[in-house]
Design a protein around this motif. Structure first.
Motif, short mmCIF file in Angstrom:
data_model
loop_
_atom_site.label_atom_id
_atom_site.label_comp_id
_atom_site.label_asym_id
_atom_site.label_seq_id
_atom_site.Cartn_x
_atom_site.Cartn_y
_atom_site.Cartn_z
N GLN A 162 0.79 -1.14 0.05
CA GLN A 162 0.08 0.13 -0.09
C GLN A 162 0.76 1.21 -0.01
O GLN A 162 0.30 2.44 -0.39
N LEU A 163 1.99 0.92 0.36
CA LEU A 163 3.15 2.24 0.25
C LEU A 163 3.44 2.66 -1.15
O LEU A 163 4.06 3.67 -1.36
N GLU A 164 3.29 1.59 -2.18
CA GLU A 164 3.43 2.13 -3.52
C GLU A 164 2.03 2.29 -4.53
O GLU A 164 1.00 1.92 -3.99
N LYS A 165 2.38 3.14 -5.23
CA LYS A 165 1.15 3.22 -6.11
C LYS A 165 0.52 2.04 -6.65
O LYS A 165 1.34 1.16 -7.19
N HIS A 166 -0.58 2.01 -7.01
CA HIS A 166 -1.52 0.63 -7.52
C HIS A 166 -0.94 0.59 -9.03
O HIS A 166 -1.06 1.55 -9.66
N PRO A 167 -0.50 -0.55 -9.34
CA PRO A 167 0.10 -0.66 -10.78
C PRO A 167 -0.97 -0.35 -11.87
O PRO A 167 -0.74 0.15 -13.00
N TRP A 168 -2.28 -0.47 -11.66
CA TRP A 168 -3.38 0.02 -12.32
C TRP A 168 -3.46 1.26 -12.69
O TRP A 168 -4.04 1.81 -13.87
N ASP A 169 -3.13 2.17 -11.71
CA ASP A 169 -2.98 3.57 -11.89
C ASP A 169 -1.97 3.82 -12.74
O ASP A 169 -2.02 5.20 -13.40
#
Length: 480
Positions: free
Chosen positions: A176-183
């Motif tokens: 959750q500390l990283e940007k979601h790959p779908w975004d």
């Protein structure tokens, strides 16, 4: 002096135990299950579980060190002393734990140390408080085991996702500390585009293709082949395969994508009428069978059904497994073609001549054939004239000339009394052979007897002659 020192040392150890004082000791060496510590000149035992609050993997790092301990147990009978370093740490940790728990909030980012790794997740030490990062919260990509992402004693930042009322169970997240790959998925990808990826998961209903790190699309098994006869996804792909697929649906809000690989090849049904016209003969592979027929694949995507009645001209088949097995190559003829419904009706027996046309003459009504009784059944018996023709002999037609019944294996002559080509029914009789002969003999005897009686019968002329002779005789008697 040595004895006095020993007595004084025991007094000091007992006093430290009773008053729960902290003592200083020198770690002398390792021993089975822990360490040997010199306390006031007495060798005390430090269990491995009492060295630290976290599991110790290297005991040798403590040898030769002077540390603080707490005397936790004394056995006066055996002069044994047990000390603990963990008890001192726990007291400090308890204070830290209360302070940390009071400040916990959802969404808060904390630094922790990987304390333990299991197959389902990772336990993180947040400074006296443990939290669990479930395997699904470690990475946006699918992983098989947490050790692919983290390692023991590793320092990392985690976010608090949830906790229970008393904050004893804390759920943490790392991904959750990283940007979601779908975004991060580019806007250039749209429905109809071709994408490349790697198969990461396979289920019976389909396979998941990772087209970017953390971005997966589902290839349903129905989108793997043009065939309407569905199989398992394992028949087409395996984990690790690099594939190209076509984007069928794309939902960025729900983060779902469906893919297809059959769309990369032309639909075989587009020119079906020219390739498989009614009446044409082909070879196919048996893919499956049901109670009512056999599914035959003519090519990838073209399946046809042979009904059980179209398998053989002569054999009475109760289940297709009696006639074929999966994987067999079978010659077929196209009987019907439904382009809109994508259905092919096939026949196997139609590829050969109907032998019943020939047998209709050979086994015509009244013909006599020799055969043996192959089986006795409830209402009669069964005889095999050849590999195709099996006839039924009713009970009353099994009687021999001497009045006895035919038995299994006994050979005799049989007369065909019924032949039905449509229903493949043949009925034969042994009894009728000699019964008809008897009837013919009886008729001949009756006819002969009638003829003899006719010859012996007197005519009118004969009667007049006999009457005149009788009169002459009577007149002569009178004269005498």
């Amino acid at each position: 002096h040595r004895k006095a020192r020993t007595i004084m040392a025991w007094d000091r150890v007992n006093a430290a135990h009773d008053k729960e004082e902290v003592v200083t000791g020198f770690v002398k060496c390792r021993t089975k299950g822990g360490m040997i510590v010199d306390v006031f000149g007495i060798e005390a035992f430090l269990p491995g579980s009492q060295i630290d609050v976290k599991p110790i993997r290297d005991y040798d790092q403590y040898v030769g060190k002077t540390m603080e301990f707490k005397v936790v147990k004394i056995n006066h009978e055996f002069k044994n002393v047990v000390v603990s370093h963990k008890a001192l740490i726990e007291a400090d940790i308890e204070e830290q734990k209360k302070e940390i728990i009071s400040q916990l909030e959802k969404g808060q980012v904390l630094e922790g140390i990987v304390k333990n790794i299991t197959s389902y997740g990772v336990f993180i030490d947040l400074g006296g408080v443990d939290g669990l990062v479930h395997i699904t919260d470690l990475s946006w990509s699918r992983i098989n085991h947490p050790n692919e992402v983290v390692e023991l004693d590793q320092k990392l930042n985690v976010v608090i996702l949830d906790f229970d009322d008393n904050k004893s169970r804390i759920q943490l997240g790392l991904k959750q500390l990283e940007k979601h790959p779908w975004d991060a998925l580019g806007d250039e990808i749209k429905i109809g585009d071709k994408v490349k990826g790697k198969v990461v998961v396979i289920a019976d209903y389909g396979a998941f293709l990772e087209v970017a790190e953390g971005v997966e699309g589902l290839i349903h098994v129905s989108e793997m082949s043009w065939s309407t006869h569905l199989r398992s996804a394992q028949d087409f792909v395996k984990v690790g395969d690099e594939l190209e697929a076509v984007v069928l649906t794309l939902d960025r809000e729900d983060r779902k994508m469906s893919l297809g690989i059959k769309q990369l090849t032309p639909d075989p049904w587009t020119d079906i009428t020219s390739k498989y016209p009614v009446g044409s003969k082909h070879e196919g592979i048996v893919r499956n069978f049901t109670n009512f027929g056999v599914f035959v694949e003519l090519e990838e995507g073209i399946d046809g059904l042979i009904y059980i009645s179209d398998l053989s001209w002569t054999k009475k088949i109760k289940h297709p497994s009696e006639f074929v097995t999966v994987g067999d190559t079978l010659e077929v003829e196209v009987l019907e073609l439904d382009v809109e419904g994508r259905k092919l009706s096939l026949g196997h027996k139609q590829t050969t001549d109907n032998p019943w046309d020939k047998y209709e003459k050979e086994f015509a009504l009244g013909t006599v054939h020799k055969a043996s009784i192959s089986e006795i059944v409830d209402k009669g018996s069964v005889i095999d004239f050849n590999e195709d023709i099996t006839a039924f002999v009713p009970q009353r037609h099994m009687e021999k000339e001497d009045g006895k019944k035919l038995t299994k294996g006994e050979e005799a002559e049989f007369k065909i009394i019924e032949f039905n080509k449509e229903f493949k029914r043949v009925v034969a009789s042994h009894t009728s052979i000699f019964r008809e002969e008897e009837q013919r003999n009886v008729k001949a005897a009756k006819k002969k007897a009638a003829a003899s009686a006719e010859e012996a019968k007197p005519t009118l002329g004969d009667a007049n002659v006999q009457l005149q002779a009788l009169k002459d005789k009577m007149e002569a008697d009178k004269k005498k």
